[in-house]
Design an enzyme around this catalytic site. Structure first.
Site, PDB file in Angstrom:
ATOM      1  CD  GLN A  11      -2.893  -0.718   2.482  1.00 17.16           C
ATOM      2  OE1 GLN A  11      -3.780   0.132   2.489  1.00 17.16           O
ATOM      3  NE2 GLN A  11      -2.628  -1.458   3.529  1.00 17.16           N
ATOM      4  CE1 TYR A  60       4.337 -12.941   9.296  1.00 14.47           C
ATOM      5  CE2 TYR A  60       2.941 -11.519  10.625  1.00 14.47           C
ATOM      6  CZ  TYR A  60       3.248 -12.773  10.128  1.00 14.47           C
ATOM      7  OH  TYR A  60       2.465 -13.857  10.463  1.00 14.47           O
ATOM      8  CB  THR A 100       2.680   0.130  13.954  1.00 19.22           C
ATOM      9  OG1 THR A 100       1.324  -0.087  14.337  1.00 19.22           O
ATOM     10  CG2 THR A 100       3.557  -0.730  14.857  1.00 19.22           C
ATOM     11  CE1 TYR A 124       2.895  -5.155  12.109  1.00 16.14           C
ATOM     12  CE2 TYR A 124       1.512  -3.847  13.567  1.00 16.14           C
ATOM     13  CZ  TYR A 124       2.260  -3.960  12.407  1.00 16.14           C
ATOM     14  OH  TYR A 124       2.378  -2.885  11.564  1.00 16.14           O
ATOM     15  CE  LYS A 128       6.529  -1.977  11.790  1.00 13.30           C
ATOM     16  NZ  LYS A 128       7.222  -1.953  10.459  1.00 13.30           N
TER      17      LYS A 128
END
Length: 290
Positions: A11, A60, A100, A124, A128
């Site tokens: 994206q 990921y 994030t 996740y 990160k």
């Protein structure tokens, strides 16, 4: 300036390839050319390209699957950025890396600023954060751009899922007690390019990133909503004859493998100090869907 861009089919990567063109020669690679799970290949590509700047939106991003694949998620989100930072330092290059809101636990009542303590609550987010820390520890000139709730008209994301379901169902049951700022991937890319251009005009990109203008920035749309509010706005703009009812539910009514922060709002004050102002999420969504 030669720029190595990872994840060109993702994206943000897709939009960055367009946005960065005015800043130099962009060498854009996809997973087939540079697989972040293959650390040797990551080194080889960087050494072959010899970029002045590495821009890394590849990651990921399967939040729930990361709970059962933590080692793979860590290799891609934590170890690969460490390799990139190490190679960039050897070249005298800089790195821009995307992170994030999930590095926070979501318990803060107000918007998170860059200096707030991190405390991820899922695998996740932990991977990160590991990527952020590896880049910082390498001592390489860097920008870490934290964003949240990213959507666009390609790939897999919340916007496209809601648009598909809105055409199939009479009711959408959506979580209303998690809050954040939906952010269009094109906004992320264009703001990145503006930030790089601004730093370059001051003292050179790498030099500026090595100084007080480097480090972490929060890069999200302005404004705040819930997933339920986001869905209502998506449905309002959707070109469908019969629009579904959007029903608010609690997080506990939609259990998922990975925990989510209740508050994902990130303050954009540091970006605004450079006279970079992010659009309101509703305005950006209207442009994206229009």
């Amino acid at each position: 300036m030669k720029i190595l861009l990872t994840g060109k089919n993702g994206q943000v990567g897709y939009e960055l390839e367009r946005s960065l063109q005015a800043l130099g020669e962009v060498v854009a690679v996809d997973r087939s050319q540079m697989d972040l799970s293959d650390l040797r290949q990551v080194r080889e590509v960087i050494r072959a390209v010899r970029p002045h700047l590495i821009v890394n939106p590849a990651a990921y991003t399967a939040v729930d699957r990361a709970e059962s694949e933590p080692a793979l998620a860590l290799r891609i989100n934590g170890e690969a950025p460490a390799v990139m930072a190490d190679e960039a330092k050897k070249l005298g290059a800089g790195i821009i890396h995307y992170s994030t809101d999930y590095v926070f636990d979501g318990t803060k009542e107000t918007a998170y600023v860059e200096t707030d303590a991190t405390c991820p609550i899922n695998a996740y987010g932990a991977t990160k954060l590991a990527g952020e820390q590896a880049i910082q520890a390498a001592g390489v000139p860097h920008l870490i751009l934290r964003t949240s709730w990213v959507y666009g008209m390609r790939g897999k994301n919340f916007l496209l899922t809601v648009m598909r379901l809105a055409g199939e169902r009479d009711e959408l049951r959506i979580v209303a007690d998690q809050f954040g700022s939906p952010t269009w991937c094109r906004t992320v890319a264009d703001t990145t390019a503006q930030l790089v251009a601004r730093l370059d005009a001051r003292s050179g990109v790498v030099e500026a990133m090595a100084g007080e203008l480097g480090g972490i920035y929060h890069l999200t749309a302005s404004g705040r909503t819930s997933w339920h509010g986001f869905t209502e706005e998506i449905v309002r703009h959707a070109s469908i004859a019969r629009k579904p009812r959007v029903t608010a539910i609690r997080t506990e009514e939609y259990p998922l493998p990975a925990k989510r922060p209740r508050n994902s709002e990130l303050s954009g004050e540091r970006l605004r100090s450079l006279n970079l102002h992010m659009p309101h999420w509703q305005h950006a969504l209207a442009l994206c869907q229009g």
